[in-house]
Design a protein around this motif. Structure first.
Motif, PDB file in Angstrom:
ATOM      1  N   GLY A   1      -8.026  39.387   8.634  1.00  0.00           N
ATOM      2  CA  GLY A   1      -6.745  39.791   8.064  1.00  0.00           C
ATOM      3  C   GLY A   1      -6.273  38.837   6.986  1.00  0.00           C
ATOM      4  N   ASP A   2      -6.456  37.550   7.231  1.00  0.00           N
ATOM      5  CA  ASP A   2      -6.072  36.549   6.233  1.00  0.00           C
ATOM      6  C   ASP A   2      -6.903  36.708   4.963  1.00  0.00           C
ATOM      7  OD1 ASP A   2      -4.110  35.217   7.817  1.00  0.00           O
ATOM      8  OD2 ASP A   2      -5.702  34.171   8.893  1.00  0.00           O
ATOM      9  N   MET A   3      -8.192  36.968   5.121  1.00  0.00           N
ATOM     10  CA  MET A   3      -9.073  37.128   3.964  1.00  0.00           C
ATOM     11  C   MET A   3      -8.665  38.330   3.127  1.00  0.00           C
ATOM     12  SD  MET A   3     -11.156  35.122   2.915  1.00  0.00           S
ATOM     13  CE  MET A   3     -11.914  35.554   1.388  1.00  0.00           C
ATOM     14  N   VAL A   4      -8.317  39.419   3.803  1.00  0.00           N
ATOM     15  CA  VAL A   4      -7.877  40.623   3.087  1.00  0.00           C
ATOM     16  C   VAL A   4      -6.564  40.338   2.354  1.00  0.00           C
ATOM     17  CG1 VAL A   4      -7.073  42.994   3.398  1.00  0.00           C
ATOM     18  CG2 VAL A   4      -9.126  42.221   4.576  1.00  0.00           C
ATOM     19  N   VAL A   5      -5.664  39.614   2.990  1.00  0.00           N
ATOM     20  CA  VAL A   5      -4.380  39.286   2.354  1.00  0.00           C
ATOM     21  C   VAL A   5      -4.597  38.389   1.135  1.00  0.00           C
ATOM     22  CG1 VAL A   5      -2.205  38.013   2.644  1.00  0.00           C
ATOM     23  CG2 VAL A   5      -2.949  39.625   4.388  1.00  0.00           C
ATOM     24  N   VAL A   6      -5.471  37.401   1.244  1.00  0.00           N
ATOM     25  CA  VAL A   6      -5.729  36.500   0.115  1.00  0.00           C
ATOM     26  C   VAL A   6      -6.241  37.304  -1.075  1.00  0.00           C
ATOM     27  CG1 VAL A   6      -7.253  34.663  -0.721  1.00  0.00           C
ATOM     28  CG2 VAL A   6      -6.141  34.441   1.491  1.00  0.00           C
ATOM     29  N   THR A   7      -7.215  38.168  -0.835  1.00  0.00           N
ATOM     30  CA  THR A   7      -7.783  38.955  -1.928  1.00  0.00           C
ATOM     31  C   THR A   7      -6.761  39.927  -2.496  1.00  0.00           C
ATOM     32  OG1 THR A   7      -9.919  38.787  -0.821  1.00  0.00           O
ATOM     33  CG2 THR A   7      -9.720  40.435  -2.555  1.00  0.00           C
ATOM     34  N   THR A   8      -6.010  40.580  -1.611  1.00  0.00           N
ATOM     35  CA  THR A   8      -5.007  41.541  -2.052  1.00  0.00           C
ATOM     36  C   THR A   8      -3.905  40.839  -2.840  1.00  0.00           C
ATOM     37  OG1 THR A   8      -5.492  42.885  -0.115  1.00  0.00           O
ATOM     38  CG2 THR A   8      -3.452  43.363  -1.274  1.00  0.00           C
ATOM     39  N   LYS A   9      -3.489  39.674  -2.398  1.00  0.00           N
ATOM     40  CA  LYS A   9      -2.456  38.894  -3.106  1.00  0.00           C
ATOM     41  C   LYS A   9      -2.936  38.532  -4.506  1.00  0.00           C
ATOM     42  CE  LYS A   9       1.131  36.049  -3.537  1.00  0.00           C
ATOM     43  NZ  LYS A   9       2.272  36.589  -4.210  1.00  0.00           N
ATOM     44  N   PHE A  10      -4.199  38.131  -4.627  1.00  0.00           N
ATOM     45  CA  PHE A  10      -4.750  37.798  -5.933  1.00  0.00           C
ATOM     46  C   PHE A  10      -4.715  39.011  -6.853  1.00  0.00           C
ATOM     47  CE2 PHE A  10      -8.429  37.859  -8.772  1.00  0.00           C
ATOM     48  CZ  PHE A  10      -8.151  36.753  -9.566  1.00  0.00           C
ATOM     49  N   ILE A  11      -5.179  40.144  -6.358  1.00  0.00           N
ATOM     50  CA  ILE A  11      -5.239  41.365  -7.166  1.00  0.00           C
ATOM     51  C   ILE A  11      -3.845  41.817  -7.585  1.00  0.00           C
ATOM     52  CG2 ILE A  11      -5.829  43.832  -7.104  1.00  0.00           C
ATOM     53  CD1 ILE A  11      -8.188  43.007  -5.251  1.00  0.00           C
ATOM     54  N   THR A  12      -2.920  41.868  -6.620  1.00  0.00           N
ATOM     55  CA  THR A  12      -1.580  42.370  -6.934  1.00  0.00           C
ATOM     56  C   THR A  12      -0.805  41.403  -7.826  1.00  0.00           C
ATOM     57  OG1 THR A  12      -0.697  41.511  -4.847  1.00  0.00           O
ATOM     58  CG2 THR A  12      -1.415  43.823  -4.874  1.00  0.00           C
ATOM     59  N   SER A  13      -1.013  40.118  -7.684  1.00  0.00           N
ATOM     60  CA  SER A  13      -0.343  39.147  -8.565  1.00  0.00           C
ATOM     61  C   SER A  13      -0.840  39.302  -9.998  1.00  0.00           C
ATOM     62  CB  SER A  13      -0.594  37.721  -8.091  1.00  0.00           C
ATOM     63  OG  SER A  13       0.008  37.504  -6.851  1.00  0.00           O
ATOM     64  N   TYR A  14      -2.132  39.488 -10.141  1.00  0.00           N
ATOM     65  CA  TYR A  14      -2.719  39.693 -11.471  1.00  0.00           C
ATOM     66  C   TYR A  14      -2.131  40.940 -12.119  1.00  0.00           C
ATOM     67  CZ  TYR A  14      -6.295  40.631 -15.000  1.00  0.00           C
ATOM     68  OH  TYR A  14      -6.945  40.899 -16.177  1.00  0.00           O
ATOM     69  N   LEU A  15      -2.088  42.034 -11.366  1.00  0.00           N
ATOM     70  CA  LEU A  15      -1.565  43.281 -11.913  1.00  0.00           C
ATOM     71  C   LEU A  15      -0.058  43.226 -12.136  1.00  0.00           C
ATOM     72  CD1 LEU A  15      -3.793  45.758  -9.921  1.00  0.00           C
ATOM     73  CD2 LEU A  15      -3.847  45.329 -12.378  1.00  0.00           C
ATOM     74  N   ALA A  16       0.674  42.515 -11.293  1.00  0.00           N
ATOM     75  CA  ALA A  16       2.124  42.395 -11.459  1.00  0.00           C
ATOM     76  C   ALA A  16       2.452  41.690 -12.773  1.00  0.00           C
ATOM     77  CB  ALA A  16       2.739  41.643 -10.286  1.00  0.00           C
ATOM     78  N   ALA A  17       1.633  40.732 -13.148  1.00  0.00           N
ATOM     79  CA  ALA A  17       1.876  40.015 -14.400  1.00  0.00           C
ATOM     80  C   ALA A  17       1.630  40.909 -15.621  1.00  0.00           C
ATOM     81  CB  ALA A  17       0.974  38.784 -14.479  1.00  0.00           C
ATOM     82  N   ARG A  18       0.817  41.928 -15.446  1.00  0.00           N
ATOM     83  CA  ARG A  18       0.453  42.781 -16.580  1.00  0.00           C
ATOM     84  C   ARG A  18       1.096  44.158 -16.572  1.00  0.00           C
ATOM     85  NH1 ARG A  18      -2.379  38.893 -15.616  1.00  0.00           N
ATOM     86  NH2 ARG A  18      -3.801  37.861 -17.016  1.00  0.00           N
ATOM     87  N   ARG A  19       1.344  44.710 -15.369  1.00  0.00           N
ATOM     88  CA  ARG A  19       1.805  46.094 -15.269  1.00  0.00           C
ATOM     89  C   ARG A  19       3.254  46.218 -14.815  1.00  0.00           C
ATOM     90  NH1 ARG A  19      -0.668  49.628 -17.828  1.00  0.00           N
ATOM     91  NH2 ARG A  19       0.053  51.183 -16.375  1.00  0.00           N
TER      92      ARG A  19
END
Length: 145
Positions: free
Chosen positions: A56-74
């Motif tokens: 669960g932690d691994m999924v959250v880390v990856t998801t946080k990375f993806i969503t933070s990247y997209l939040a900065a752009r979209r």
């Protein structure tokens, strides 16, 4: 056997039998729970010690990375909230051992579940911008009386 040789059905069955099925029973072992790093990931502070990472932690880390990247752009609607992260971690930890599903497939399912509503929001925002732009051009073409 070299990688260029074809594998027969008998060899395939033998290899599959040797490999067996995945065993995720260690994920369900609550006798030595791993520290909850999801809280640390979602906060501004860094953990003071090295911690073990569960599925669960691994999924959250990856998801946080993806969503933070997209939040900065979209847009900010892409940002993963702390409540979403904790709910996601708990859900993945609860179902991963029972489903005998690799963390990669779990991550794929989660990414689809998290990104789909945000993509729909992107579409709605784009439509609203196009409608506002269209109304602006219609007003410019209408002569004043």
């Amino acid at each position: 056997m070299s990688t260029s040789e074809a594998v027969t059905d008998g060899q395939f069955d033998e290899i599959a039998e040797t490999l067996g099925t995945p065993d995720f029973s260690d994920f369900a072992d609550d006798s030595n729970p791993s520290p909850d790093i999801t809280e640390a990931i979602m906060s501004d502070e860094q953990p003071s010690q090295s911690v073990a990472v569960g599925a669960g932690d691994m999924v959250v880390v990856t998801t946080k990375f993806i969503t933070s990247y997209l939040a900065a752009r979209r847009g900010e609607h892409w940002a993963l909230t702390k409540d979403e992260a904790i709910e996601l971690k708990n859900a993945v930890d609860a179902v991963a051992p029972d489903m005998q599903m690799s963390p990669g497939w779990t991550l794929g399912a989660v990414v689809v579940g998290i990104t789909a509503p945000r993509i729909l929001t992107d579409v709605q925002v784009q439509r609203a911008l196009e409608e506002a732009e269209q109304e602006g051009s219609d007003d410019a073409q209408t002569p004043a009386t």
